[in-house]
Design a protein around this motif. Structure first.
Motif, PDB file in Angstrom:
ATOM      1  N   ALA B  59       0.839  -1.194   0.000  1.00 20.67           N
ATOM      2  CA  ALA B  59       0.000   0.000   0.000  1.00 20.67           C
ATOM      3  C   ALA B  59       0.880   1.253   0.000  1.00 20.67           C
ATOM      4  CB  ALA B  59      -0.925   0.003   1.223  1.00 20.67           C
ATOM      5  N   TYR B  60       1.958   1.216   0.773  1.00 26.60           N
ATOM      6  CA  TYR B  60       2.905   2.343   0.798  1.00 26.60           C
ATOM      7  C   TYR B  60       3.460   2.603  -0.591  1.00 26.60           C
ATOM      8  CZ  TYR B  60       7.123   4.991   2.011  1.00 26.60           C
ATOM      9  OH  TYR B  60       8.101   5.945   2.084  1.00 26.60           O
ATOM     10  N   LEU B  61       3.884   1.524  -1.262  1.00 29.01           N
ATOM     11  CA  LEU B  61       4.474   1.662  -2.588  1.00 29.01           C
ATOM     12  C   LEU B  61       3.464   2.210  -3.580  1.00 29.01           C
ATOM     13  CD1 LEU B  61       7.056   1.185  -4.164  1.00 29.01           C
ATOM     14  CD2 LEU B  61       6.302  -1.143  -4.623  1.00 29.01           C
ATOM     15  N   GLY B 132      -8.903   7.123  -4.916  1.00 29.08           N
ATOM     16  CA  GLY B 132      -8.057   7.158  -6.114  1.00 29.08           C
ATOM     17  C   GLY B 132      -8.810   7.720  -7.309  1.00 29.08           C
ATOM     18  N   ALA B 133     -10.057   7.307  -7.476  1.00 25.68           N
ATOM     19  CA  ALA B 133     -10.868   7.826  -8.583  1.00 25.68           C
ATOM     20  C   ALA B 133     -11.199   9.298  -8.380  1.00 25.68           C
ATOM     21  CB  ALA B 133     -12.146   7.009  -8.714  1.00 25.68           C
ATOM     22  N   GLY B 172      -8.211   7.413 -15.796  1.00 19.84           N
ATOM     23  CA  GLY B 172      -7.868   7.123 -14.411  1.00 19.84           C
ATOM     24  C   GLY B 172      -9.112   6.896 -13.560  1.00 19.84           C
ATOM     25  N   VAL B 173     -10.112   7.754 -13.724  1.00 18.71           N
ATOM     26  CA  VAL B 173     -11.357   7.569 -12.980  1.00 18.71           C
ATOM     27  C   VAL B 173     -11.913   6.182 -13.254  1.00 18.71           C
ATOM     28  CG1 VAL B 173     -13.724   8.385 -12.682  1.00 18.71           C
ATOM     29  CG2 VAL B 173     -11.881  10.044 -13.036  1.00 18.71           C
ATOM     30  N   VAL B 174     -12.009   5.831 -14.548  1.00 16.55           N
ATOM     31  CA  VAL B 174     -12.600   4.545 -14.935  1.00 16.55           C
ATOM     32  C   VAL B 174     -11.785   3.388 -14.370  1.00 16.55           C
ATOM     33  CG1 VAL B 174     -13.084   3.036 -16.890  1.00 16.55           C
ATOM     34  CG2 VAL B 174     -13.658   5.486 -17.009  1.00 16.55           C
ATOM     35  N   LEU B 175     -10.442   3.495 -14.447  1.00 18.08           N
ATOM     36  CA  LEU B 175      -9.610   2.372 -14.040  1.00 18.08           C
ATOM     37  C   LEU B 175      -9.627   2.177 -12.523  1.00 18.08           C
ATOM     38  CD1 LEU B 175      -6.656   2.950 -16.524  1.00 18.08           C
ATOM     39  CD2 LEU B 175      -8.202   0.983 -16.491  1.00 18.08           C
ATOM     40  N   TYR B 176      -9.651   3.271 -11.763  1.00 17.83           N
ATOM     41  CA  TYR B 176      -9.727   3.095 -10.311  1.00 17.83           C
ATOM     42  C   TYR B 176     -11.089   2.535  -9.903  1.00 17.83           C
ATOM     43  CZ  TYR B 176      -5.211   4.880  -8.847  1.00 17.83           C
ATOM     44  OH  TYR B 176      -3.861   5.009  -8.620  1.00 17.83           O
ATOM     45  N   VAL B 177     -12.147   3.005 -10.558  1.00 19.00           N
ATOM     46  CA  VAL B 177     -13.468   2.440 -10.262  1.00 19.00           C
ATOM     47  C   VAL B 177     -13.467   0.944 -10.597  1.00 19.00           C
ATOM     48  CG1 VAL B 177     -15.887   2.418 -11.000  1.00 19.00           C
ATOM     49  CG2 VAL B 177     -14.752   4.597 -10.497  1.00 19.00           C
ATOM     50  N   LEU B 178     -12.886   0.608 -11.743  1.00 20.92           N
ATOM     51  CA  LEU B 178     -12.814  -0.787 -12.168  1.00 20.92           C
ATOM     52  C   LEU B 178     -12.043  -1.630 -11.144  1.00 20.92           C
ATOM     53  CD1 LEU B 178     -13.816  -2.153 -14.819  1.00 20.92           C
ATOM     54  CD2 LEU B 178     -11.433  -2.151 -15.554  1.00 20.92           C
ATOM     55  N   ALA B 179     -10.911  -1.094 -10.678  1.00 24.53           N
ATOM     56  CA  ALA B 179     -10.125  -1.819  -9.677  1.00 24.53           C
ATOM     57  C   ALA B 179     -10.932  -2.034  -8.410  1.00 24.53           C
ATOM     58  CB  ALA B 179      -8.837  -1.046  -9.362  1.00 24.53           C
ATOM     59  N   GLY B 180     -11.687  -1.006  -8.028  1.00 25.05           N
ATOM     60  CA  GLY B 180     -12.512  -1.137  -6.833  1.00 25.05           C
ATOM     61  C   GLY B 180     -13.591  -2.183  -7.006  1.00 25.05           C
ATOM     62  N   VAL B 181     -14.236  -2.187  -8.168  1.00 23.19           N
ATOM     63  CA  VAL B 181     -15.313  -3.145  -8.416  1.00 23.19           C
ATOM     64  C   VAL B 181     -14.744  -4.564  -8.463  1.00 23.19           C
ATOM     65  CG1 VAL B 181     -16.981  -3.917 -10.140  1.00 23.19           C
ATOM     66  CG2 VAL B 181     -16.811  -1.484  -9.567  1.00 23.19           C
ATOM     67  N   LEU B 192      -5.577  -4.640  -5.355  1.00 20.54           N
ATOM     68  CA  LEU B 192      -4.283  -4.164  -4.878  1.00 20.54           C
ATOM     69  C   LEU B 192      -3.250  -4.151  -6.009  1.00 20.54           C
ATOM     70  CD1 LEU B 192      -3.005  -3.260  -2.209  1.00 20.54           C
ATOM     71  CD2 LEU B 192      -2.179  -5.582  -1.902  1.00 20.54           C
ATOM     72  N   VAL B 193      -3.263  -5.210  -6.826  1.00 18.07           N
ATOM     73  CA  VAL B 193      -2.311  -5.279  -7.946  1.00 18.07           C
ATOM     74  C   VAL B 193      -2.561  -4.138  -8.923  1.00 18.07           C
ATOM     75  CG1 VAL B 193      -1.627  -6.645  -9.942  1.00 18.07           C
ATOM     76  CG2 VAL B 193      -1.899  -7.750  -7.705  1.00 18.07           C
ATOM     77  N   ILE B 194      -3.834  -3.850  -9.187  1.00 22.84           N
ATOM     78  CA  ILE B 194      -4.132  -2.740 -10.109  1.00 22.84           C
ATOM     79  C   ILE B 194      -3.666  -1.415  -9.503  1.00 22.84           C
ATOM     80  CG2 ILE B 194      -5.930  -1.570 -11.437  1.00 22.84           C
ATOM     81  CD1 ILE B 194      -7.534  -4.086 -11.456  1.00 22.84           C
ATOM     82  N   PHE B 195      -3.832  -1.237  -8.193  1.00 26.75           N
ATOM     83  CA  PHE B 195      -3.363  -0.009  -7.543  1.00 26.75           C
ATOM     84  C   PHE B 195      -1.855   0.179  -7.742  1.00 26.75           C
ATOM     85  CE2 PHE B 195      -6.938  -0.523  -4.203  1.00 26.75           C
ATOM     86  CZ  PHE B 195      -7.855  -0.004  -5.081  1.00 26.75           C
TER      87      PHE B 195
END
Lengths: 227, 227, 227, 227
Positions: B59-61, B132-133, B172-181, B192-195
């Motif tokens: 998470a730090y990284l 993030g989004a 970026g908005v779309v990708l962070y939302v996607l990672a969250g979903v 976490l990997v997407i982050f």
């Protein structure tokens, strides 16, 4: 700024990178104090509590000196840099990353040395050595990048300065690893003493190994007349 | 500063906004280390305690890289800005606001992943994705404002740069939302990997999508002669 | 710097005061995030724990906006200042002092509103109002000093700007006191809502009441040609 | 920058040292607020809890004023410095080191005075006095270095300014030691009161003892015409 329009995003002067780095170094060096806490002792034992926290003070001193030396290194390097590109920004961010980590092994080693478990103390020393060596490795990458990109440097700095600086960074990697191995295998205090001594060594050579001899000669000479 | 007296409070050069923003980015990127703590383990278990904190390191990284990319974005944007008005100051403060929030979801996700409750882990990932989004959405608003106010830009930057940058922020908005979903519905580790990967994507394109191809050509060219 | 040698220590340009203040504002606005913590809930209740922390988010937003407005005020003021003397430095340090206090009432009010004791909530609101009003009072002293020392100002700013700004600061003192009294006597939430609204009011007038009407006219006019 | 190539690493202008120091002072002065916490009292006792924390407020005020005075001292000194060498960098880092320590004795003394153990309170006061005196001793070394290296100073500052400033720093060492001894032997509150008064004394003389009388005469004179 004689470059074409595309230069706006790729080549740039270093002023923001320097200001950003200075702020980060300033914060790191100051955050270290947050590890110095009121000792958790019964009423009437504040003095002995403060004294028994000595490992926290030694770790604080080692890390403060380390960050101070990193700042002097950074200053000496950017004095020679004419402009920055994206690769150099990421090298710089790598140096900042490893420096920003330093408060973490500092509290780990300080905490371990205040407990009385020898295994934990050896782990703490090895961990500090690992991060200390990583920081030197980041400098190695930084200097190597500059040695390979002389076009980023000021004209009077395109000698072998950064070629030679790599040796200094490499020595740091080796010495921190050595301190970790000695602290782990022999006794933690040996490692701690080396952590204190290493920044002192780098302080003396902070203007660069390449100029070390020349520097000593001119440090006390009178200021040249202005104009 | 050729403007009339009323300009003192409305239009101004960007130097203070840049210095203020740099300081905030520097503090955020450095405060993240405060979440890396001495593991709360019995004596003799420091090593395993340090290792079991791996989610905190990931998470730090992820957050360090995110803030680093935000700084590079900010630098690329302000390199093109001639002067600031009040609207731009507030857009900038919105970017700073969402960036300053980042340490909060970072500790939440790091804490949740170190506990072993799957529901909490999914909430933690979704929460990080939300902030993030939001940060990308703040950039979207920032770029949109500049695309609509070309008079604030340097002359050589009044092309379609900020029009195109909006796409990058929107992605970026779309990708962070996607990672969250994905992290919420499938498994937290995917999120976490997407982050971790997203800042890497933005690092590569940090000079702007619009110039991405051009940039790659010139990154290694020799420095143009001065003067 | 045309003054005699004694000016070295008394009159000076404002660049260091501005850089120092910017760094302090940046740190205060960023430290606020340290109050946003992982909720202390049993496994599986992270979501409800995050939601029940809403007073912390509202207090964060109110204080973030307040510091942002203080920064815009500071910028608008120092845009008009030609040089600083020791009195102005201490007025500035008084503004910085009250701003630096802000994270303290923020955690107090945020903590009180998350507990369910009405007496504590009223005390928390009144305490925040007290510090908020003190900060406006510090601005009042700052503006008053400048209104009485026009020789410190740039020539085009020696109108009645700072005379009028005192009214704005005085209004802030009154409104924060009012919010505290209402929150204490009526219900804490009324106070909290006013704390959120007050920075919005100051944001709109941050270029100065004196120029408020003029500013609105010119904000969107095209940039004047350079040179 | 008329010097030869070797000057890149040894003599340099002071801008980065000043920016770095300002950032550190800003962080220290702001970190102090982290010691002001929500009182740990049962529901309904927030007001009495806040009031009973008064030693924390006094300690905060004493340390805030101390750092503010250090910043003014630093500004007055660097206004007179033409260039820096490595020795001066280390003197500066020593001043920063002792200043960065200040939050530690501040929480120790604040914590001790909130407990009701007289022995601990006396230790706390003595500890604060020790660090306070060390900070003055660091200034003594700093001024002494400058008094011995007039070639680092601006021409109009090569009078006896720094010779005389040493007296001011020496007085600080003596007075902090005295406060510690009185607080330890007589009663802690005496020490605390002196800690509050000392920065006030230094505030008044912050432009330097040497210029104290001259300064008072010219502080309110009209600004000289520009040009």
């Amino acid at each position: 700024m004689s470059g074409p329009e595309t230069d706006l995003g790729t080549r740039s002067d270093t002023s923001r990178a320097v200001a950003f780095s200075d702020a980060i170094f300033a914060i790191i060096i100051t955050l270290l104090v947050l590890d110095l806490r009121v000792p958790d002792v019964p009423p009437g034992h504040l003095l002995s509590g403060l004294l028994s926290q000595w490992p926290a003070y030694v770790a604080y001193l080692a890390s403060y000196s380390y960050v101070a030396v990193v700042w002097l290194n950074h200053k000496a390097a950017f004095n020679r840099i004419q402009q920055s590109d994206r690769g150099l920004h990421w090298m710089n961010l790598l140096v900042l990353f490893t420096t920003a980590l330093l408060p973490f092994p500092t509290i780990v080693v300080s905490h371990a040395l205040q407990e009385h478990d020898n295994a934990d103390q050896r782990v703490g020393i090895a961990f500090y050595a690992l991060i200390g060596a990583s920081l030197c490795a980041a400098w190695l990458a930084f200097y190597h990048y500059l040695a390979r990109h002389p076009d980023l440097l000021k004209e009077q700095a395109r000698d072998h300065f950064f070629h030679v600086e790599r040796l200094r960074a490499l020595a740091g990697v080796v010495l921190y690893v050595l301190a970790g191995v000695l602290g782990y295998l022999v006794t933690p205090l040996v490692g701690l003493v080396i952590f204190l001594l290493l920044p002192a060594f780098y302080a003396v050579t902070s203007a660069g190994l390449y100029q070390f001899r020349a520097t000593r000669k001119i440090t006390n000479r009178p200021r040249p007349p202005r104009g």
